[in-house]
Scaffold this active site. Structure first.
Site, mmCIF file in Angstrom:
data_model
loop_
_atom_site.group_PDB
_atom_site.id
_atom_site.type_symbol
_atom_site.label_atom_id
_atom_site.label_comp_id
_atom_site.label_asym_id
_atom_site.label_seq_id
_atom_site.Cartn_x
_atom_site.Cartn_y
_atom_site.Cartn_z
ATOM 1 N N LYS A 20 0.871 -1.033 0.075
ATOM 2 C CA LYS A 20 0.088 0.064 -0.107
ATOM 3 C C LYS A 20 0.933 1.348 0.105
ATOM 4 O O LYS A 20 0.770 2.205 -0.964
ATOM 5 C CB LYS A 20 -0.943 -0.007 1.086
ATOM 6 N N ARG A 95 -9.771 0.825 8.074
ATOM 7 C CA ARG A 95 -9.165 -0.346 8.638
ATOM 8 C C ARG A 95 -10.584 -1.087 9.471
ATOM 9 O O ARG A 95 -10.265 -2.352 9.818
ATOM 10 C CB ARG A 95 -8.152 -0.312 9.422
ATOM 11 N N ARG A 134 11.778 -5.389 4.953
ATOM 12 C CA ARG A 134 11.531 -4.244 4.484
ATOM 13 C C ARG A 134 12.467 -3.258 5.095
ATOM 14 O O ARG A 134 12.617 -3.405 6.544
ATOM 15 C CB ARG A 134 10.192 -3.714 4.959
ATOM 16 N N ARG A 167 11.277 -1.034 10.838
ATOM 17 C CA ARG A 167 10.056 -0.342 11.626
ATOM 18 C C ARG A 167 10.355 -1.278 13.175
ATOM 19 O O ARG A 167 10.298 -2.744 13.027
ATOM 20 C CB ARG A 167 8.952 -0.366 11.108
ATOM 21 N N ARG A 178 -0.255 -8.601 13.392
ATOM 22 C CA ARG A 178 -0.906 -7.379 12.464
ATOM 23 C C ARG A 178 -1.498 -8.116 11.402
ATOM 24 O O ARG A 178 -2.602 -7.511 10.888
ATOM 25 C CB ARG A 178 0.344 -6.653 11.894
HETATM 26 P P1 AP5 Z 1 4.969 -1.644 1.769
HETATM 27 O O1 AP5 Z 1 4.583 -0.809 0.833
HETATM 28 O O2 AP5 Z 1 5.768 -1.104 2.912
HETATM 29 O O3 AP5 Z 1 3.540 -2.462 2.389
HETATM 30 P P2 AP5 Z 1 2.185 -1.588 3.222
HETATM 31 O O4 AP5 Z 1 1.014 -2.573 2.597
HETATM 32 O O5 AP5 Z 1 2.240 -0.077 3.026
HETATM 33 O O6 AP5 Z 1 2.605 -2.305 4.746
HETATM 34 P P3 AP5 Z 1 2.590 -1.887 6.164
HETATM 35 O O7 AP5 Z 1 3.336 -2.724 6.832
HETATM 36 O O8 AP5 Z 1 2.952 -0.284 5.940
HETATM 37 O O9 AP5 Z 1 1.104 -2.003 6.267
HETATM 38 P P4 AP5 Z 1 0.279 -2.170 7.637
HETATM 39 O O10 AP5 Z 1 -0.968 -2.066 7.436
HETATM 40 O O11 AP5 Z 1 0.908 -2.929 8.584
HETATM 41 O O12 AP5 Z 1 1.133 -0.638 8.436
HETATM 42 P P5 AP5 Z 1 0.778 0.734 8.630
HETATM 43 O O13 AP5 Z 1 1.708 1.698 8.791
HETATM 44 O O14 AP5 Z 1 -0.508 1.101 7.924
HETATM 45 O O15 AP5 Z 1 5.461 -2.899 1.188
HETATM 46 C C1 AP5 Z 1 6.349 -3.871 2.057
HETATM 47 C C2 AP5 Z 1 7.578 -4.327 1.795
HETATM 48 O O16 AP5 Z 1 7.406 -5.074 0.462
HETATM 49 C C3 AP5 Z 1 8.714 -3.284 1.350
HETATM 50 O O17 AP5 Z 1 9.861 -3.572 1.616
HETATM 51 C C4 AP5 Z 1 8.298 -3.224 -0.328
HETATM 52 O O18 AP5 Z 1 9.684 -2.589 -0.835
HETATM 53 C C5 AP5 Z 1 8.338 -4.645 -0.537
HETATM 54 N N1 AP5 Z 1 7.112 -4.450 -1.823
HETATM 55 C C6 AP5 Z 1 6.070 -3.691 -2.047
HETATM 56 N N2 AP5 Z 1 5.541 -4.046 -3.227
HETATM 57 C C7 AP5 Z 1 6.236 -5.142 -3.752
HETATM 58 C C8 AP5 Z 1 6.162 -5.968 -4.967
HETATM 59 N N3 AP5 Z 1 5.143 -5.736 -5.792
HETATM 60 N N4 AP5 Z 1 7.186 -6.993 -5.159
HETATM 61 C C9 AP5 Z 1 7.949 -6.996 -4.144
HETATM 62 N N5 AP5 Z 1 8.238 -6.471 -3.118
HETATM 63 C C10 AP5 Z 1 7.301 -5.478 -2.902
HETATM 64 O O19 AP5 Z 1 0.077 0.704 10.218
HETATM 65 C C11 AP5 Z 1 1.103 0.234 11.522
HETATM 66 C C12 AP5 Z 1 0.127 0.587 12.622
HETATM 67 O O20 AP5 Z 1 -0.628 1.735 12.651
HETATM 68 C C13 AP5 Z 1 -1.121 -0.492 12.829
HETATM 69 O O21 AP5 Z 1 -0.802 -1.806 13.118
HETATM 70 C C14 AP5 Z 1 -2.035 0.292 13.942
HETATM 71 O O22 AP5 Z 1 -1.484 -0.109 14.978
HETATM 72 C C15 AP5 Z 1 -1.676 1.644 13.337
HETATM 73 N N6 AP5 Z 1 -2.742 2.021 12.391
HETATM 74 C C16 AP5 Z 1 -2.468 2.530 10.929
HETATM 75 N N7 AP5 Z 1 -3.654 3.035 10.546
HETATM 76 C C17 AP5 Z 1 -4.597 2.637 11.253
HETATM 77 C C18 AP5 Z 1 -6.009 2.629 11.270
HETATM 78 N N8 AP5 Z 1 -6.496 3.350 10.120
HETATM 79 N N9 AP5 Z 1 -6.860 2.306 12.228
HETATM 80 C C19 AP5 Z 1 -6.423 1.974 13.556
HETATM 81 N N10 AP5 Z 1 -4.795 1.957 13.736
HETATM 82 C C20 AP5 Z 1 -4.211 2.171 12.617
HETATM 83 MG MG MG Z 2 2.283 1.294 4.895
#
Ligand code: AP5
Ligand code: MG
Ligand code: ZN
Length: 225
Positions: A20, A95, A134, A167, A178
């Site tokens: 994402k 979410r 990552r 991270r 997660r």
């Molecule tokens: P990346 O792009 O980083 O993936 P992502 O989908 O953004 O994954 P996240 O870990 O950021 O999602 P998340 O939902 O757990 O975390 P968030 O920060 O939102 O890609 C991952 C890796 O793969 C990278 O190394 C990239 O280079 C590689 N890659 C990407 N595409 C590829 C491809 N096609 N091929 C090969 N490699 C690839 O949330 C963190 C925390 O914040 C949550 O746990 C929660 O506590 C809180 N939070 C955030 N939003 C909310 C909400 N709406 N409500 C409540 N709590 C929330």
């Molecule tokens: Mg992300």
């Protein structure tokens, strides 16, 4: 408030590690609208030790969702800013069904609506392998993967020379939690948006550029409607 009837609001759905953030950053550049990532917003607040950051800290460290009321208030404030008048790429929000309903109400208030919800589909096994490798730039937020898109020099950002870090919630235990939280609380949004006719499935197990090209195609199609 200026009318946002023509604004382009897009939600990227997908599990942790689906890509994402990677795709939202590219889409933001291609479309000239901001990326609004709730995870990034919480991490910035954490770094600056704001009240919001301290509230979110424990939930994030455990891999649990920050309560809806806190998250929705933060997004409401972010989307009201003028740079979101032409639209935004929402990454990591909504979410929960409650967040999705709040978003719908908020966009209605702003005189707009969601245009399309691409769902980046990736198997659980691949999600784990993505998260495990990552690395993120501490300075500019650029994302790398040690196997799939490595930086030219280990530990150093290609774009700005900044230091790369893993991270705090990318420990194997928190990653698994997660993913579990995603299946329990966020995956129901797939059907929620399918029923609204907004969902478009994208095979996320292809290269970053292939996924990007398909996302751009979907958004362009949608704009013609
Ligand atoms: P990346 O792009 O980083 O993936 P992502 O989908 O953004 O994954 P996240 O870990 O950021 O999602 P998340 O939902 O757990 O975390 P968030 O920060 O939102 O890609 C991952 C890796 O793969 C990278 O190394 C990239 O280079 C590689 N890659 C990407 N595409 C590829 C491809 N096609 N091929 C090969 N490699 C690839 O949330 C963190 C925390 O914040 C949550 O746990 C929660 O506590 C809180 N939070 C955030 N939003 C909310 C909400 N709406 N409500 C409540 N709590 C929330
Ligand atoms: Mg992300
Ligand atoms: Zn950088």
């Amino acid at each position: 408030m200026a009318t946002r009837a023509k604004a382009l609001y897009i939600v990227l759905l997908g599990g942790p590690g689906a890509g994402k953030g990677t795709q939202a950053e590219l889409l933001s550049k291609a479309l000239g609208i901001p990326q609004v990532s709730t995870g990034d917003l919480f991490r910035e607040n954490l770094k600056d030790e704001t009240e919001l950051g301290l509230l979110a800290k424990g939930y994030m460290e455990r891999g649990e969702l920050v309560p809806d009321s806190i998250t929705i208030a933060m997004v409401r404030e972010r989307l009201a800013r003028p740079d979101c008048e032409a639209g935004a790429i929402l990454d990591g929000f909504p979410r929960t069904v409650a967040q999705a309903e709040a978003l719908e109400a908020l966009l209605t208030e702003l005189g707009s609506r969601l245009k399309v919800v691409p769902y980046i589909k990736v198997s659980e096994e691949v999600l784990l392998s993505r998260l495990a490798g990552r690395w993120t730039c501490r300075n500019c937020g650029a994302m790398y993967h040690q196997l799939f898109s490595p930086p030219r020099q280990p530990g150093v950002c290609d774009k700005c020379g900044g230091e790369l870090y893993q991270r705090a919630d990318d420990t194997p235990e928190t990653q698994r939690h997660r993913i579990q939280v995603y299946f329990e609380q966020t995956a129901p949004l797939i059907d929620y948006y399918r029923e609204k006719g907004l969902l478009v499935e994208v095979d996320g197990q292809r290269s970053i550029s292939e996924v990007q090209a398909e996302l751009l195609r979907i958004i362009a199609d949608d704009r013609r409607r």
